[in-house]
Enzyme design. Structure first.
Site, PDB file in Angstrom:
ATOM      1  N   ARG A  27      67.828  75.290  97.674  1.00 57.39           N
ATOM      2  CA  ARG A  27      67.413  76.686  97.688  1.00 57.39           C
ATOM      3  C   ARG A  27      67.786  77.328  99.023  1.00 57.39           C
ATOM      4  NH1 ARG A  27      61.236  76.180  97.088  1.00 57.39           N
ATOM      5  NH2 ARG A  27      61.713  74.373  98.374  1.00 57.39           N
ATOM      6  N   TRP A  56      67.974  61.221 109.483  1.00 56.61           N
ATOM      7  CA  TRP A  56      67.746  62.231 110.509  1.00 56.61           C
ATOM      8  C   TRP A  56      68.489  61.862 111.796  1.00 56.61           C
ATOM      9  CZ3 TRP A  56      65.780  62.593 115.430  1.00 56.61           C
ATOM     10  CH2 TRP A  56      65.459  63.879 115.895  1.00 56.61           C
ATOM     11  N   PHE A  91      57.839  71.613  97.766  1.00 48.93           N
ATOM     12  CA  PHE A  91      56.547  70.980  98.025  1.00 48.93           C
ATOM     13  C   PHE A  91      56.461  69.602  97.370  1.00 48.93           C
ATOM     14  CE2 PHE A  91      55.293  75.546  98.650  1.00 48.93           C
ATOM     15  CZ  PHE A  91      55.112  75.441 100.010  1.00 48.93           C
ATOM     16  N   LYS A 113      61.885  66.595 102.994  1.00 50.66           N
ATOM     17  CA  LYS A 113      62.533  66.544 101.680  1.00 50.66           C
ATOM     18  C   LYS A 113      63.966  67.074 101.730  1.00 50.66           C
ATOM     19  CE  LYS A 113      60.737  69.191  98.466  1.00 50.66           C
ATOM     20  NZ  LYS A 113      59.710  69.554  99.444  1.00 50.66           N
ATOM     21  N   PHE A 147      60.318  57.785 111.249  1.00 52.21           N
ATOM     22  CA  PHE A 147      59.986  58.385 112.539  1.00 52.21           C
ATOM     23  C   PHE A 147      59.954  57.273 113.585  1.00 52.21           C
ATOM     24  CE2 PHE A 147      58.945  61.932 109.999  1.00 52.21           C
ATOM     25  CZ  PHE A 147      58.733  63.043 110.807  1.00 52.21           C
ATOM     26  N   LYS A 191      57.867  77.454 110.054  1.00 50.14           N
ATOM     27  CA  LYS A 191      58.892  76.416 110.058  1.00 50.14           C
ATOM     28  C   LYS A 191      59.986  76.631 111.100  1.00 50.14           C
ATOM     29  CE  LYS A 191      60.166  74.632 106.137  1.00 50.14           C
ATOM     30  NZ  LYS A 191      60.677  74.434 104.765  1.00 50.14           N
ATOM     31  N   THR A 207      65.887  67.360 104.392  1.00 51.64           N
ATOM     32  CA  THR A 207      66.666  66.455 105.238  1.00 51.64           C
ATOM     33  C   THR A 207      67.091  65.225 104.454  1.00 51.64           C
ATOM     34  OG1 THR A 207      65.379  67.204 107.148  1.00 51.64           O
ATOM     35  CG2 THR A 207      66.627  65.172 107.422  1.00 51.64           C
ATOM     36  N   ALA A 263      57.539  77.058  95.419  1.00 50.91           N
ATOM     37  CA  ALA A 263      57.002  76.204  94.360  1.00 50.91           C
ATOM     38  C   ALA A 263      55.488  76.324  94.217  1.00 50.91           C
ATOM     39  CB  ALA A 263      57.369  74.746  94.620  1.00 50.91           C
TER      40      ALA A 263
END
Length: 554
Positions: free
Chosen positions: A92, A407, A299, A69, A379, A103, A71, A271
């Site tokens: 954020r 990406w 999220f 999200k 991907f 992460k 990215t 969240a």
């Protein structure tokens, strides 16, 4: 071999932050540099009028397969700027808990990142430390007040203000404090939450200015007397000092993307245990500085987007023009029953089965009157047939799904998405409205979210929970919105229940009043407000190299 996110970030020359501010037309007097590549912005020098169009980036429910999200938010903002439009990004700040936990970093990925990524992930401009200090100052003043005679008559059994720490530490969830004798105070049971769950964090992110922030801090309910009357931070005379500790933290932080576009990164409530959005101050400033503002909510859309709409937009009088729902083929296959180890194999049937999760989120966003697009975060293992299956699922509900390669390609890889988002926002078709009215009773608000967004059959709560909600309504808090804390991994309270379950039961085991932030928290299922570290935390791979540079943040 593909370079890591950190290697990509280091290889990209950054522009001086004064140049980024000048690009926005911000005066030098309003820019307070924190080194060469990041700055605080003086609130008084920022525009207050809302002129830009607000774009919300949300997602399907998160899975170990990844959605991307942040990215996608970065890639979309870069793509909008590449197209000649004036766009800004509002995100954020990362919490140290997830950075050292699962992460390892939270600033986007690949060629769609905000930088300087190491600084942003580790301490940044000190906002979270200021929030932690302000929160714990209040905790110290509660215990100090009790120690010196307890003039307010606080019932030690009804102190509801726990301490916080910006780190995942399960050992601190429940503690006994003030042991060691009379000089250390009165022993009682308490605990720690993670800083991003602090009401102080929520207040900083929902306040309109410093004056509003202090007023909200004063309204924090920290305890109750024996006759169950609330005791506030203002009663303890703590709000002024707390505001002083937050005087710098309330100023939004200006950084840039890898493509040199401006980004405001400010605040970081989770969240699943808070409202999951960046600060109102940053969002409103961005809307006055740019034609398009890309922001995200944490999220999946069942948590972050719902709270963005029902809490942040309601309080700040914001109205999104469009929404982007991020999905990946991999995550949809996992929702369709494929194990993580098998996600590299083509399985169109699993994509179609898992697409029910995406469809549910599309339906939910539409319930708020917001037009939506789907961004398929690409991907390398995705096949044409699988991508087409996602497009078909979205199209069946009147939504266009667009393949994005940001990406790997940066803004160029999200060019088609940017054109579609701008076109959708410019149509002015959004008819935003929260899904419940202010006047609805608190428990009915919880039920409204549970039945309409989660598709639960019913909400169950102990009589003590229902009685507490009723007392808050009688005390004048009945018009507040609700903030439901539950697992982010499912529409239900069971993290293992993937896809789009219906007919489940949402158990509310505890409710907390966030009178300063302006919402009531309903804690559901086994959700923890102080997360723990995984078996092999990301911290194990983070270190400093021979040149003093941080390694291991992705």
């Amino acid at each position: 071999m593909q370079p890591s996110d950190l290697e990509i970030a280091r290889a990209t020359p950054l522009r001086p932050i004064a140049e980024i501010a000048a690009k926005l037309g911000i005066s030098d007097d309003a820019v307070e540099p924190y080194g060469r590549f990041k700055a605080k912005l003086d609130i008084a020098g920022l525009p207050r009028g809302k002129t830009g169009k607000l774009i919300l980036v949300t997602a399907i429910n998160p899975t170990p397969a990844g959605e991307g999200k942040s990215t996608t938010s970065v890639g979309l903002a870069d793509a909008l700027n590449r197209s000649g439009r004036k766009a800004m990004l509002c995100l954020r700040e990362p919490s140290l808990g997830p950075c050292f936990g699962m992460k390892g970093g939270a600033t986007g990925g690949g060629y769609a990142q905000v930088v300087p990524m190491t600084d942003i992930n580790l301490h940044f401009t000190g906002d979270f430390h200021a929030i932690t200090s302000a929160h714990n100052l209040l905790a110290a003043m509660i215990d100090n007040h009790i120690y010196w005679g307890n003039a307010l008559g606080i019932d030690l059994r009804r102190v509801v203000w726990r301490r916080v720490l910006d780190m995942n530490d399960r050992a601190l969830r429940d503690i006994v404090q003030s042991l060691g004798g009379a000089t250390n105070g009165f022993p009682r049971q308490s605990g720690f939450d993670i800083t991003v769950a602090s009401e102080v964090m929520a207040i900083l992110c929902l306040a309109r200015d410093a004056e509003d922030m202090r007023a909200r801090l004063g309204r924090i309910v920290v305890a109750y007397t024996r006759d169950q009357q609330p005791v506030t931070a203002h009663d303890l005379k703590a709000d002024g000092a707390m505001a002083a500790l937050l005087a710098e933290a309330i100023k939004p932080n200006l950084v840039q993307t890898l493509e040199g576009n401006p980004a405001l990164i400010h605040g970081g409530p989770f969240a699943n245990i808070a409202h999951g959005c960046n600060s109102v101050i940053a969002t409103r400033a961005a809307l006055g500085l740019a034609d398009y503002v890309v922001t995200e909510a944490g999220f999946g859309a069942d948590l972050g987007a719902e709270k963005f709409m029902d809490i942040k937009c309601r309080q700040a009088e914001l109205a999104p023009a469009a929404a982007v729902i991020v999905a990946t083929v991999r995550a949809l296959k996992m929702n369709g029953g494929v194990a993580k180890a098998d996600l590299g194999r083509e399985d169109v049937a699993a994509v179609r089965a898992g697409a029910v999760n995406l469809v549910r989120h599309i339906e939910n966003v539409h319930q708020f009157g917001i037009p939506a697009l789907v961004a398929i975060n690409h991907f390398a293992t995705d096949t044409d047939a699988e991508i087409e299956a996602v497009r078909e699922a979205a199209a069946a509900h009147g939504v266009r799904a667009i393949l994005c390669r940001h990406w790997a390609e940066g803004g160029k890889g999200a060019a088609e998405l940017a054109e579609a988002v701008a076109e959708l926002a410019d149509k002015g078709a959004a008819q935003f409205a929260p899904i419940y009215d202010d006047d609805l009773p608190l428990f009915d608000k919880i039920e409204r979210v549970a039945t309409r967004i989660y598709r639960a059959k019913e909400v169950v709560a102990e009589p003590s929970v229902l009685a507490q909600l009723k007392r808050w309504e009688e005390a004048g808090f009945g018009r507040l919105p609700v903030c439901i804390a539950k697992t982010p991994y499912s529409f239900s309270a069971d993290p293992a229940l993937l896809g789009a379950p219906t007919g489940h039961v949402l158990p509310v085991r505890e409710v907390r009043l966030a009178a300063g932030a302006g919402f009531v928290v309903a804690i559901c299922g086994e959700i923890m407000t102080m997360p723990g570290l995984p078996r092999h935390p990301a911290a194990e791979g983070i270190h400093i190299d021979a040149e003093g540079r941080v390694e291991g943040l992705f």
